[in-house]
Enzyme design. Structure first.
Site, mmCIF file in Angstrom:
data_model
loop_
_atom_site.group_PDB
_atom_site.id
_atom_site.type_symbol
_atom_site.label_atom_id
_atom_site.label_comp_id
_atom_site.label_asym_id
_atom_site.label_seq_id
_atom_site.Cartn_x
_atom_site.Cartn_y
_atom_site.Cartn_z
ATOM 1 N N ASP A 63 0.850 -1.186 0.000
ATOM 2 C CA ASP A 63 0.000 0.000 0.000
ATOM 3 C C ASP A 63 0.892 1.245 0.000
ATOM 4 O OD1 ASP A 63 0.994 0.052 2.547
ATOM 5 O OD2 ASP A 63 -0.931 -0.070 3.557
ATOM 6 N N SER A 64 0.299 2.407 -0.027
ATOM 7 C CA SER A 64 1.086 3.630 -0.179
ATOM 8 C C SER A 64 1.606 4.149 1.152
ATOM 9 C CB SER A 64 0.223 4.711 -0.812
ATOM 10 O OG SER A 64 -0.775 5.126 0.102
ATOM 11 N N GLY A 66 -0.251 5.718 3.082
ATOM 12 C CA GLY A 66 -1.177 6.804 3.413
ATOM 13 C C GLY A 66 -2.152 6.423 4.511
ATOM 14 N N ASP A 117 -2.159 8.601 -1.261
ATOM 15 C CA ASP A 117 -3.506 9.182 -1.253
ATOM 16 C C ASP A 117 -3.794 9.728 0.133
ATOM 17 O OD1 ASP A 117 -3.492 6.623 -0.083
ATOM 18 O OD2 ASP A 117 -5.627 6.363 -0.403
ATOM 19 N N GLY A 189 -10.356 4.560 1.097
ATOM 20 C CA GLY A 189 -11.174 5.392 1.983
ATOM 21 C C GLY A 189 -12.482 4.755 2.395
ATOM 22 N N ASP A 239 -8.618 -6.892 0.057
ATOM 23 C CA ASP A 239 -7.721 -7.310 1.137
ATOM 24 C C ASP A 239 -8.383 -6.923 2.437
ATOM 25 O OD1 ASP A 239 -6.911 -4.283 0.880
ATOM 26 O OD2 ASP A 239 -6.116 -4.963 2.795
ATOM 27 N N CYS A 277 -15.038 -27.845 5.646
ATOM 28 C CA CYS A 277 -13.773 -27.211 5.275
ATOM 29 C C CYS A 277 -12.659 -28.247 5.125
ATOM 30 C CB CYS A 277 -13.398 -26.184 6.331
ATOM 31 S SG CYS A 277 -11.847 -25.345 5.979
ATOM 32 N N CYS A 279 -9.450 -27.578 4.984
ATOM 33 C CA CYS A 279 -8.149 -26.976 5.312
ATOM 34 C C CYS A 279 -7.350 -27.870 6.263
ATOM 35 C CB CYS A 279 -8.332 -25.582 5.911
ATOM 36 S SG CYS A 279 -8.632 -25.551 7.696
ATOM 37 N N CYS A 282 -8.895 -28.084 9.803
ATOM 38 C CA CYS A 282 -10.127 -28.865 9.926
ATOM 39 C C CYS A 282 -9.905 -30.344 9.626
ATOM 40 C CB CYS A 282 -11.208 -28.284 9.021
ATOM 41 S SG CYS A 282 -11.772 -26.667 9.602
ATOM 42 N N HIS A 308 -7.186 -21.701 8.958
ATOM 43 C CA HIS A 308 -8.597 -21.974 8.646
ATOM 44 C C HIS A 308 -9.299 -20.739 8.072
ATOM 45 C CE1 HIS A 308 -12.764 -23.057 8.748
ATOM 46 N NE2 HIS A 308 -12.976 -21.916 9.403
HETATM 47 ZN ZN LIG Z 1 -10.856 -25.192 8.023
#
Ligand SMILES: [Zn+2]
Length: 344
Positions: A63-64, A66, A117, A189, A239, A277, A279, A282, A308
């Protein structure tokens, strides 16, 4: 795409190996403000750039700076040249200019760099927001001129549309930034305390004015259920610290809503955080074990919980991407909207 946040060149608690191999993350966000103050962009340049420094072979967006200057620093002075601020670490005075922020991010070797910015607090008056958006455009032009003057670089520069919560200012800012012909555009913003409906409204006022063929990035959003709504409005990139920060605080996102792991009802619960899930967390760990780690203050909790939550976010994005590729996004969106808090 959703970009996990690695503020200090680390997604807190998670190995780069797991981000890459286990989670398949393609791009991370790191914060210019923090890395500029410590360890410093020149140090990172000497150490081979941010990719080598943090052992991350895939893409990095910075990022900048800012947003942090405006959110972490009460002692700051904004002029047309840039923003003067004091380090939150030791009080030293620093200045960010549109040009210096480009140089700092190029020293990092970031793949996507952001133009400086001005981030306004919410709420702001129309007049304050108008002057601020005008300054952001001037800074973006200065950043662009500096960046293009350096010749060919391996980094893409994205300007940031501002304008607080005023659709007319957002539109005007977007129109002026589009003249730069940048590789992509960000909408900044937002997520500054405004109602969610207003954030979406601002995105609606902006996205149609940005080039269709360029990526559009809404900064700092959002909740899992908001991701499809931004995508529906033409947003390509997002993000947010939410999945990683909430994970560390014991809040896990699941297809059936949030799991607050410290609750006593999970004490003897042998089931995974989310039955659906796949992952790493899990696949192998119970709610009871995670709750135990959390209450014992064990580091492993943050790691497992973050894996997770990030997987959950990335899965949402994967599902949306697939439906777009199949031409089935409108149908998918209807199903998602009809199932508040989960799809069971
Ligand atoms: Zn998971």
């Amino acid at each position: 795409m959703f970009m996990p946040v690695g503020t200090q060149a680390t997604v807190k608690g998670v190995l780069q190996r797991d981000l890459e191999v286990e989670l398949g993350i393609q791009i991370l966000l790191a914060n210019t403000y923090h890395l500029y103050l410590r360890p410093g962009h020149e140090a990172i340049r000497r150490l081979g750039g941010l990719h080598r420094f943090m052992n991350w072979p895939r893409a990095i967006l910075t990022d900048s700076g800012g947003f942090q200057v405006f959110s972490l620093n009460s002692l700051r002075k904004v002029t047309d040249e840039g923003v003067l601020f004091r380090s939150h670490l030791n009080g030293d005075a620093h200045m960010f200019t549109p040009e210096s922020v480009v140089d700092v991010q190029l020293a990092f070797g970031s793949d996507i760099i952001m133009a400086l910015d001005e981030c306004l607090e919410y709420p702001a008056t129309h007049e304050t927001a108008r002057l601020s958006a005008r300054r952001t455009v001037q800074w973006a032009r200065a950043a662009w001129q500096h960046y293009t003057g350096l010749g060919e670089t391996a980094s893409s520069l994205f300007p940031i549309v501002q304008g607080s919560m005023f659709g007319d200012l957002r539109a005007e800012c977007a129109r002026q930034l589009v003249e730069l012909g940048a590789d992509g555009y960000a909408i900044g913003g937002l997520s500054v305390g405004e109602p969610r409906a207003l954030s979406l409204e601002m995105v609606e006022a902006t996205v149609p004015l940005l080039p269709r063929q360029r990526p559009k990035y809404v900064m700092g959003v959002g909740l899992p259920e908001e991701l499809p709504e931004y995508v529906a409005r033409g947003v390509d990139m997002m993000d947010c610290v939410m999945p990683s920060r909430n994970a560390r605080n014991g809040c896990l996102f699941t297809s059936r809503g949030k799991v607050v792991i410290k609750q006593a009802k999970y004490r003897d619960d042998p089931s995974p955080v989310d039955e659906k899930c796949p992952c790493y967390t899990c696949r192998g760990y119970s709610r009871a074990y995670l709750r135990h780690l959390f209450l014992a203050g064990e580091m492993l909790f943050a790691t497992l919980a973050t894996i997770h939550n990030l997987h959950y976010y990335l899965d949402i994005m994967k599902d949306l991407r697939q439906s777009i590729v199949l031409g089935a996004f409108p149908d998918r969106l209807r199903v998602i909207r009809a199932a508040p808090g989960g799809e069971d």
